[in-house]
Scaffold this active site. Sequence first.
Site, PDB file in Angstrom:
ATOM      1  N   GLU A   1      -6.767   3.429  -5.441  1.00 16.28           N
ATOM      2  CA  GLU A   1      -8.001   3.613  -4.673  1.00 16.28           C
ATOM      3  C   GLU A   1      -8.729   4.804  -5.290  1.00 16.28           C
ATOM      4  O   GLU A   1      -8.284   5.948  -5.170  1.00 16.28           O
ATOM      5  CB  GLU A   1      -7.689   3.907  -3.203  1.00 16.28           C
ATOM      6  CG  GLU A   1      -8.952   4.050  -2.378  1.00 16.28           C
ATOM      7  CD  GLU A   1      -8.737   4.798  -1.059  1.00 16.28           C
ATOM      8  OE1 GLU A   1      -7.766   5.554  -0.933  1.00 16.28           O
ATOM      9  OE2 GLU A   1      -9.587   4.615  -0.180  1.00 16.28           O
TER      10      GLU A   1
ATOM     11  N   HIS B   1     -10.802  -2.492   4.579  1.00 13.63           N
ATOM     12  CA  HIS B   1     -10.532  -1.947   5.919  1.00 13.63           C
ATOM     13  C   HIS B   1     -11.210  -0.594   6.146  1.00 13.63           C
ATOM     14  O   HIS B   1     -11.137  -0.057   7.243  1.00 13.63           O
ATOM     15  CB  HIS B   1      -9.016  -1.809   6.100  1.00 13.63           C
ATOM     16  CG  HIS B   1      -8.444  -0.740   5.237  1.00 13.63           C
ATOM     17  ND1 HIS B   1      -8.224  -0.913   3.877  1.00 13.63           N
ATOM     18  CD2 HIS B   1      -8.105   0.542   5.498  1.00 13.63           C
ATOM     19  CE1 HIS B   1      -7.765   0.212   3.371  1.00 13.63           C
ATOM     20  NE2 HIS B   1      -7.673   1.103   4.325  1.00 13.63           N
ATOM     21  N   ASP B   2     -11.816  -0.043   5.112  1.00 15.95           N
ATOM     22  CA  ASP B   2     -12.465   1.263   5.226  1.00 15.95           C
ATOM     23  C   ASP B   2     -13.980   1.175   5.304  1.00 15.95           C
ATOM     24  O   ASP B   2     -14.662   2.193   5.155  1.00 15.95           O
ATOM     25  CB  ASP B   2     -12.116   2.130   4.004  1.00 15.95           C
ATOM     26  CG  ASP B   2     -10.739   2.741   4.127  1.00 15.95           C
ATOM     27  OD1 ASP B   2     -10.260   2.911   5.263  1.00 15.95           O
ATOM     28  OD2 ASP B   2     -10.134   3.044   3.083  1.00 15.95           O
TER      29      ASP B   2
ATOM     30  N   ASP C   1       0.863  -1.172   0.000  1.00 14.68           N
ATOM     31  CA  ASP C   1       0.000   0.000   0.000  1.00 14.68           C
ATOM     32  C   ASP C   1       0.902   1.225   0.000  1.00 14.68           C
ATOM     33  O   ASP C   1       1.725   1.383   0.896  1.00 14.68           O
ATOM     34  CB  ASP C   1      -0.840  -0.024   1.286  1.00 14.68           C
ATOM     35  CG  ASP C   1      -2.153   0.688   1.141  1.00 14.68           C
ATOM     36  OD1 ASP C   1      -2.180   1.728   0.465  1.00 14.68           O
ATOM     37  OD2 ASP C   1      -3.151   0.218   1.715  1.00 14.68           O
TER      38      ASP C   1
HETATM   39  C1  NOJ Z   1      -7.664   5.702   2.309  1.00 17.64           C
HETATM   40  C2  NOJ Z   1      -7.309   4.577   3.222  1.00 17.64           C
HETATM   41  O1  NOJ Z   1      -7.833   3.396   2.724  1.00 17.64           O
HETATM   42  C3  NOJ Z   1      -7.845   4.954   4.588  1.00 17.64           C
HETATM   43  O2  NOJ Z   1      -7.793   3.894   5.497  1.00 17.64           O
HETATM   44  C4  NOJ Z   1      -7.079   6.145   5.077  1.00 17.64           C
HETATM   45  O3  NOJ Z   1      -7.627   6.596   6.292  1.00 17.64           O
HETATM   46  C5  NOJ Z   1      -7.111   7.285   4.073  1.00 17.64           C
HETATM   47  N1  NOJ Z   1      -6.935   6.851   2.716  1.00 17.64           N
HETATM   48  C6  NOJ Z   1      -6.023   8.263   4.361  1.00 17.64           C
HETATM   49  O4  NOJ Z   1      -4.787   7.677   4.047  1.00 17.64           O
END
Ligand code: NOJ
Length: 558
Positions: free
Chosen positions: A263, A328-329, A98
């Site tokens: 992303e 994870h988000d 990542d």
């Molecule tokens: C996207 C990531 O997936 C998330 O977990 C993060 O808080 C934000 N970007 C900031 O890096």
Amino acid sequence: MSKQWWKEAVVYEIYCKSFCDSDGDGIGDLKGIMSKLPVLKDLGINCIWFAPIYTSPQVDNGYDVADYRNIDPAYGTIDDFKTLLDMAHSMDIRVIMDMVLNHSSDEHEWFKESRKSKDNPYRDYYIWQPPKNGKAPNNWGSYFREGNGSAWEYDAQTGEYYLHQYAVKMPDLNWECEALRKEIYAMLHWWLDLGVDGFRLDVFTRLKKTEGFPDTTKQPGPLDRNGFIVDTSMCTNVKGIHEIIHGLHTEVFGPRGCMTVGEGANVDDTNVLDYILPEREELNMVYHFQLAHRALLSMTPAHFRNVQTKWANVFAKGGWTVQYMSNHDSARQVSCYGDAENYREASAMLLATLLHTTPGTPFVYQGEEIGMVNVTYDSIDDYNCCYTKGDYHSMIQKGSSRKEAIKALAPRSRDNARTPYQWDDTENAGFTSGKPWIKTNPTYKEINLQADLNAENSIFKYYKEVIALRKTHPAIIEGELQFLLSEHPHAIVYLRKCEAETLLVIANYRSEATTVELPDEIKTQKWQRILSNYKNTQPSIDGRKEWMPWEAEVYVLA
Ligand code: NOJ
């Protein structure tokens, strides 16, 4: 080795902190991951995406990177990483890292230097602006809404503000700075030299900021406060972003032939091609938020068909994307889009069927393969997610009670996805012998990997089956997508057709049995069932009219 191996792959995301703790400090680590690689091999995945494992003060669980070339000591060492990488490769599992290139931690050496003086050689690595009328340079709000909600933080040492789209401790990097770009290119090469196979690029659409930093004229949203407004358009897909991503391709991705997945914050089927068409020389694929998102707490067959149809056009034009419903988000997919209370197993399997048989590369998020579900904590102190905490404070400031705020925020908290992996029914779900960094989901007594391995039929075993199909059925990878019965309120039915074969998928997307009248031209053909989440239903469509709650089946044309 196919250059486009990522089209055939099944990617598994590991959130190290919550995966497996080998040393009892309550935090998952690389040795823990090594001990579980055989499980992943058994599952059939062939690529791992590590959410950030670099040195970090962990304000945002590693998305605040303090050293891009090292492993956080809580997770292990760079030597542990090399061992893990070799182990994965020896099992034919690729590894992607990542890459958080929009911001770093304020504890990164670059930022420590940058804030020292206006003429420090690292000053331009970050985005500094003088105060405007004694206040922040503009009214931009930060996503995590800390403090007064501004995206700017005043730094007394030099009397200027720095930009942070996320946490105060996560200053945005300045991509206008050539020296910064070169550092990043070198760092990416360093990881590739180490042997990693590619990168997931965190919020890559936000690397370019609107020139001149003008105020946003957007109206404040319900969670904005103190006049600071979150307006994604100020720093997302801003003119000039393609030059930055193309630069990364020219300097690193292209020459090294590594896999890249972005992303896609604010990327949809209408603007994605500029990022992913091969001739654009930017990224291999982008994952979007149109199908599933933290704020989307339910799904309908119409929504599913609509989004998949739009993306089928992207594929037809030469693009590629990811199929996923959680990471994870987000909250847990079976809690949002299935029926976790009454049909947890069947609905988790149905969702897997949809994600693994529609066009694109499936991404599995840890725990999804055993049907892990959402959690609700009673107190905000038990939450860790920056969004949940920031939104909570906004809600309290605007008059909600503590209880109301938690009730509203719990179903979409990212912490739903971040509870410890449930390995077995022993204390702390077998995740740690110590005290886990975040509370274990109490469901672990019933929902755990060991239970799934012991059961004759289980979600884990179903995932193995559906993942295996990808290896033997080319239509899953290259087949055209064609929906049937596209007005049906409950059933999702589609064909995947390529030269070699035709597949038929039938899914009853609800908690009741449903009548499905298949078209005559389908009924008159001979189909052979190759996958089903109900082992005891009639294994053919002959004369069949009713499908069970959350029943999902895949057939191949004989
Ligand atoms: C996207 C990531 O997936 C998330 O977990 C993060 O808080 C934000 N970007 C900031 O890096």
